[in-house]
Design a protein around this motif. Structure first.
Motif, PDB file in Angstrom:
ATOM      1  N   SER A 198      15.084  75.461  -5.483  1.00  0.00           N
ATOM      2  CA  SER A 198      14.462  75.247  -4.457  1.00  0.00           C
ATOM      3  C   SER A 198      13.007  74.087  -5.090  1.00  0.00           C
ATOM      4  O   SER A 198      12.654  72.839  -4.149  1.00  0.00           O
ATOM      5  N   ALA A 199      12.050  74.427  -5.728  1.00  0.00           N
ATOM      6  CA  ALA A 199      11.311  73.354  -6.519  1.00  0.00           C
ATOM      7  C   ALA A 199      12.186  72.471  -6.914  1.00  0.00           C
ATOM      8  O   ALA A 199      11.688  70.837  -6.509  1.00  0.00           O
ATOM      9  N   ARG A 200      13.337  72.322  -7.226  1.00  0.00           N
ATOM     10  CA  ARG A 200      14.058  70.672  -7.487  1.00  0.00           C
ATOM     11  C   ARG A 200      14.751  70.212  -6.653  1.00  0.00           C
ATOM     12  O   ARG A 200      14.503  68.953  -6.283  1.00  0.00           O
ATOM     13  N   VAL A 201      15.273  71.513  -5.290  1.00  0.00           N
ATOM     14  CA  VAL A 201      15.003  69.993  -3.560  1.00  0.00           C
ATOM     15  C   VAL A 201      14.742  69.843  -3.278  1.00  0.00           C
ATOM     16  O   VAL A 201      14.293  68.565  -3.008  1.00  0.00           O
ATOM     17  N   ARG A 202      12.895  70.472  -3.462  1.00  0.00           N
ATOM     18  CA  ARG A 202      12.129  69.359  -2.520  1.00  0.00           C
ATOM     19  C   ARG A 202      11.520  68.925  -3.250  1.00  0.00           C
ATOM     20  O   ARG A 202      10.966  67.235  -2.643  1.00  0.00           O
ATOM     21  N   ALA A 203      11.850  68.046  -4.817  1.00  0.00           N
ATOM     22  CA  ALA A 203      10.803  67.369  -5.229  1.00  0.00           C
ATOM     23  C   ALA A 203      12.279  65.931  -5.383  1.00  0.00           C
ATOM     24  O   ALA A 203      11.794  64.643  -4.869  1.00  0.00           O
ATOM     25  N   TRP A 204      13.635  66.639  -5.617  1.00  0.00           N
ATOM     26  CA  TRP A 204      14.523  65.563  -4.286  1.00  0.00           C
ATOM     27  C   TRP A 204      14.669  64.862  -3.655  1.00  0.00           C
ATOM     28  O   TRP A 204      14.392  63.634  -3.123  1.00  0.00           O
ATOM     29  N   ARG A 205      14.004  65.400  -2.417  1.00  0.00           N
ATOM     30  CA  ARG A 205      13.861  65.155  -1.418  1.00  0.00           C
ATOM     31  C   ARG A 205      12.111  64.456  -1.284  1.00  0.00           C
ATOM     32  O   ARG A 205      12.832  63.055  -0.113  1.00  0.00           O
ATOM     33  N   VAL A 206      11.289  64.755  -1.740  1.00  0.00           N
ATOM     34  CA  VAL A 206       9.927  63.870  -1.420  1.00  0.00           C
ATOM     35  C   VAL A 206      10.448  62.558  -2.660  1.00  0.00           C
ATOM     36  O   VAL A 206      10.012  61.441  -2.424  1.00  0.00           O
ATOM     37  N   ALA A 207      10.880  62.645  -3.672  1.00  0.00           N
ATOM     38  CA  ALA A 207      11.163  61.118  -4.285  1.00  0.00           C
ATOM     39  C   ALA A 207      12.544  60.348  -3.392  1.00  0.00           C
ATOM     40  O   ALA A 207      12.458  59.029  -3.170  1.00  0.00           O
ATOM     41  N   ARG A 240      21.567  83.119  -4.526  1.00  0.00           N
ATOM     42  CA  ARG A 240      20.510  82.703  -2.247  1.00  0.00           C
ATOM     43  C   ARG A 240      20.741  80.719  -2.459  1.00  0.00           C
ATOM     44  O   ARG A 240      20.242  80.175  -3.287  1.00  0.00           O
ATOM     45  N   ASN A 241      20.311  80.081  -1.401  1.00  0.00           N
ATOM     46  CA  ASN A 241      21.118  79.186  -1.279  1.00  0.00           C
ATOM     47  C   ASN A 241      19.488  78.466  -0.995  1.00  0.00           C
ATOM     48  O   ASN A 241      18.758  78.787  -0.772  1.00  0.00           O
ATOM     49  N   PRO A 242      19.187  77.590  -2.898  1.00  0.00           N
ATOM     50  CA  PRO A 242      17.507  77.114  -2.545  1.00  0.00           C
ATOM     51  C   PRO A 242      17.565  76.262  -2.146  1.00  0.00           C
ATOM     52  O   PRO A 242      15.928  75.552  -1.442  1.00  0.00           O
ATOM     53  N   CYS A 243      18.231  75.582  -0.568  1.00  0.00           N
ATOM     54  CA  CYS A 243      17.992  74.780   0.082  1.00  0.00           C
ATOM     55  C   CYS A 243      16.825  75.972   0.988  1.00  0.00           C
ATOM     56  O   CYS A 243      18.035  76.292   2.004  1.00  0.00           O
ATOM     57  N   ARG A 244      15.691  75.470   1.297  1.00  0.00           N
ATOM     58  CA  ARG A 244      14.928  76.300   1.700  1.00  0.00           C
ATOM     59  C   ARG A 244      13.030  75.432   2.957  1.00  0.00           C
ATOM     60  O   ARG A 244      12.514  76.197   3.083  1.00  0.00           O
ATOM     61  N   VAL A 245      13.741  74.300   2.615  1.00  0.00           N
ATOM     62  CA  VAL A 245      12.871  73.068   2.988  1.00  0.00           C
ATOM     63  C   VAL A 245      13.796  73.300   4.903  1.00  0.00           C
ATOM     64  O   VAL A 245      14.082  72.717   5.281  1.00  0.00           O
ATOM     65  N   LYS A 246      11.959  74.150   6.026  1.00  0.00           N
ATOM     66  CA  LYS A 246      12.697  73.924   6.855  1.00  0.00           C
ATOM     67  C   LYS A 246      12.510  72.588   7.913  1.00  0.00           C
ATOM     68  O   LYS A 246      11.945  72.015   7.947  1.00  0.00           O
TER      69      LYS A 246
END
Length: 379
Positions: free
Chosen positions: A112-121, A154-160
């Motif tokens: 989830s941390a990698r997904v959040r960092a990717w999206r912000v980047a 578990r799906n790591p994509c958890r950004v609402k």
């Protein structure tokens, strides 16, 4: 130190003083824990969890998730059974937005941390919010299948809300602006601009029109096909993506003379001849037409208007006539009411007409003589 015999799995103490645990998986392969444990109790607890998974049928191969995301996603797109244009969009999103970050990363290592960092980047790099939202939605869908395939738990994509983007409302060209652009663009595309603006047809539907689709006596046209242009440049002639896309649309009488002149001068001959043809005798390419479009907009003094925005003009005009939701859905080629409802928002002119109609009804009622019960007759 020799491993101790147990009813399930084995635990042994290493020279370092930590404990190692192993067990026999459902596939018959001896599986070591991914890490060592500080105490024997910790190792026992870990084995108990694996045993419970096996008994419940929830066990999954811990090595399965080692497949690179890029490889798994490419296969996912191929196996979805989706249309060529949608698959082309997914491959473009994968290639340009997901593979650079996740392509070589094991599916199981995407957190989830990698997904959040990717999206912000991606957003910080200037990628459009809509594009990032579509890329995130694709990432989430692929990893949801990975959950179903038991590659990950578990799906790591958890950004609402990350799969949807609030995009600025596109401009709607006025009738005067439409004619200004039609006057400025190359004559062979004048009718294309007018028909796009006042019929609400999409680019692919307009380019797909044949002479036999137009009935200028009945003031109608039939939408039977759509031409999609892939990123590779290949063009696909296909039916509209939904049954609602196949429809008959009324042509406003005000542009019939322009269409008639266009058919005489620019369209291909024969019932199956293309209505809108480029200067070289083929259906126009979108990128080439966009250059002509931007030039015409510049000459007309209009900024920030896309060709697709003409569809908004047509749909807004149709909604302002008081057309019902079902009528708008039919004209627009939509199978759901969502888009039609967007165009039914109250405009200042429509609100004025409603107010005038209410006023007229009130005045008419006041002129009527009161009935025996004191109310005006008919009320």
């Amino acid at each position: 130190m020799a491993g101790k015999k147990r009813s399930f799995g084995r635990v042994r103490k290493l020279p370092s003083g930590r404990y190692q645990a192993r067990y026999l998986g459902a596939d018959g392969v001896d599986r070591p824990a991914p890490h060592t444990f500080r105490t024997k109790r910790d190792a026992d607890d870990w084995l108990a969890e694996r045993q419970a998974e096996l008994r419940a049928g929830d066990w999954s191969d811990p090595d399965a998730g080692k497949i690179p995301f890029g490889t798994y996603a490419a296969t996912w797109i191929t196996e979805r059974g989706i249309g060529a244009s949608t698959a082309d969009l997914y491959r473009s999103l994968l290639r340009n937005h997901l593979d650079p970050t996740f392509g070589t990363v094991a599916v199981a290592d995407i957190t989830s941390a990698r997904v959040r960092a990717w999206r912000v980047a991606r957003l910080d790099a200037g990628a459009g919010p809509s594009t990032v939202a579509k890329s995130y939605a694709l990432l989430r869908a692929v990893l949801m299948t990975a959950v179903d395939d038991r590659l990950i738990r578990r799906n790591p994509c958890r950004v609402k809300g990350a799969s949807s983007a609030v995009t600025p409302e596109r401009p709607t060209a006025t009738v005067q602006e439409v004619y200004a652009i039609a006057d400025a663009i190359q004559p062979r595309y004048r009718a294309l601009v007018l028909l796009a603006a006042f019929s609400g047809l999409r680019w692919g539907e307009l380019i797909g029109l044949r002479r036999r689709d137009l009935d200028l006596t009945a003031n109608t046209l039939r939408v039977r096909r759509n031409i999609a242009e892939l990123h590779s440049g290949k063009r696909l002639i296909k039916e509209p993506k939904s049954a609602a896309g196949k429809r008959t649309v009324a042509i406003p009488a005000v542009i019939l003379s322009d269409l008639s002149a266009h058919l005489t001068v620019f369209a291909e001959h024969g019932a199956d001849g293309g209505v809108f043809i480029g200067a070289k005798g083929a259906a126009p390419r979108r990128n080439h037409f966009n250059r002509l479009w931007r030039k015409a907009c510049h000459q007309a003094g209009i900024k920030g208007l896309h060709f697709h925005d003409l569809r908004h003009t047509g749909n807004t005009l149709a909604a302002a006539t008081g057309a019902s939701t079902r009528e708008l859905m039919t004209r627009m080629g939509h199978s759901t009411a969502r888009a039609a409802l967007i165009y039914q928002h109250a405009t200042a002119e429509r609100e004025r007409l409603i107010g005038n109609a209410v006023s007229a009804a009130v005045e008419q009622a006041r002129k009527q003589a009161p009935g025996p019960n004191g109310h005006a007759a008919g009320t």
